[in-house]
Scaffold this motif. Structure first.
Motif, mmCIF file in Angstrom:
data_model
loop_
_atom_site.group_PDB
_atom_site.id
_atom_site.type_symbol
_atom_site.label_atom_id
_atom_site.label_comp_id
_atom_site.label_asym_id
_atom_site.label_seq_id
_atom_site.Cartn_x
_atom_site.Cartn_y
_atom_site.Cartn_z
ATOM 1 N N VAL A 1 -6.468 -1.767 4.717
ATOM 2 C CA VAL A 1 -5.988 -2.779 3.200
ATOM 3 C C VAL A 1 -5.913 -4.160 3.022
ATOM 4 O O VAL A 1 -6.036 -5.011 3.939
ATOM 5 C CB VAL A 1 -4.266 -2.341 3.418
ATOM 6 C CG1 VAL A 1 -3.967 -2.971 1.807
ATOM 7 C CG2 VAL A 1 -3.623 -1.127 3.349
ATOM 8 N N ASN B 1 0.667 -1.486 0.112
ATOM 9 C CA ASN B 1 0.042 -0.139 -0.127
ATOM 10 C C ASN B 1 0.398 1.252 -0.402
ATOM 11 O O ASN B 1 1.517 1.770 0.661
ATOM 12 C CB ASN B 1 -1.086 -0.100 0.935
ATOM 13 C CG ASN B 1 -1.692 1.364 1.430
ATOM 14 O OD1 ASN B 1 -2.127 1.652 0.397
ATOM 15 N ND2 ASN B 1 -1.747 1.639 3.075
ATOM 16 N N GLN C 1 -5.024 -6.950 1.007
ATOM 17 C CA GLN C 1 -4.012 -6.444 -0.433
ATOM 18 C C GLN C 1 -3.830 -7.881 -1.591
ATOM 19 O O GLN C 1 -4.036 -9.257 -0.974
ATOM 20 C CB GLN C 1 -2.552 -6.590 -0.065
ATOM 21 C CG GLN C 1 -1.062 -6.653 -1.256
ATOM 22 C CD GLN C 1 -0.337 -6.741 -0.543
ATOM 23 O OE1 GLN C 1 0.062 -6.524 0.976
ATOM 24 N NE2 GLN C 1 1.047 -6.714 -1.228
#
Length: 208
Positions: free
Chosen positions: A42, A35, A44
């Motif tokens: 977040v 990020n 991912q």
């Protein structure tokens, strides 16, 4: 409001994250690599690895995915179809960062900007790819989508002025004959649409 921004590490994605955070929204950056945004939350994952469960609970998901590789233009359609499939039937709205090339040049909608004689050849592949993905999205009545086209001159370095003109399906210019918007003002317009939700299953456009 809970908002997820896919491809948040990109230039426009980062500005959308920033704009949403400044308004006090609950923002999650959805990124393939580490990020690089201001978001604290977040996910991912590669866009094609996202599941329905990943996107549950968001009021709005922003698709800021883009690609310039001529050999991979089909990914505009592939990724957008995947997102539409996993959001199908849900209350989550899907806001798509689109392109200007598919804007119509006439009221009859018989010609698009990228079909004009003087359209820059270097932008043809991406405009056609994005145009195809929009055509496919228009067929979806099971997703609360909004496709947001920027002006023809989409300036990553331009300043945030705090104002913009909201238009529709047709290519428009200002009083100087210019079609221009900065990434920052585009992000402002997109987050406004996220808040208001006035254009469900519509394509809109923004310029200065």
């Amino acid at each position: 409001m809970k908002i997820g921004v896919i491809a948040a590490n990109g230039k426009v994605g980062r500005l959308i994250v920033k704009e949403a955070l400044e308004r006090g929204m609950d923002v999650t950056a959805i990124v393939r690599s580490a990020n690089r945004t201001e978001a604290k939350k977040v996910i991912q994952k590669d866009i094609m690895a996202l599941t329905r469960e990943d996107l549950e609970g968001f009021d709005v998901v922003v698709d800021a995915f883009g690609i310039w590789d001529d050999e991979k233009m089909n990914l505009h359609s592939v990724t957008l179809n995947h997102l539409a499939d996993i959001l199908s039937g849900s209350s989550t709205r899907l806001l798509v960062v689109g392109g200007a090339g598919s804007l119509y040049m006439d009221k009859d909608h018989s010609q698009r900007l990228f079909e004009t004689a003087d359209f820059p050849k270097e932008y043809l592949p991406v405009s056609r790819g994005q145009g195809k993905s929009l055509d496919e999205l228009r067929k979806r009545n099971d997703v609360k989508w909004t496709y947001i086209s920027p002006a023809a001159e989409f300036d990553p370095e331009g300043k945030k002025t705090g104002s913009y003109v909201l238009a529709g399906e047709e290519f428009t210019v200002n009083e100087k004959g210019e079609s221009y918007i900065s990434y920052a003002d585009y992000a402002l317009a997109l987050v406004d649409e996220a808040e208001k939700g006035n254009h469900i299953r519509e394509r809109i456009s923004v310029r200065k």
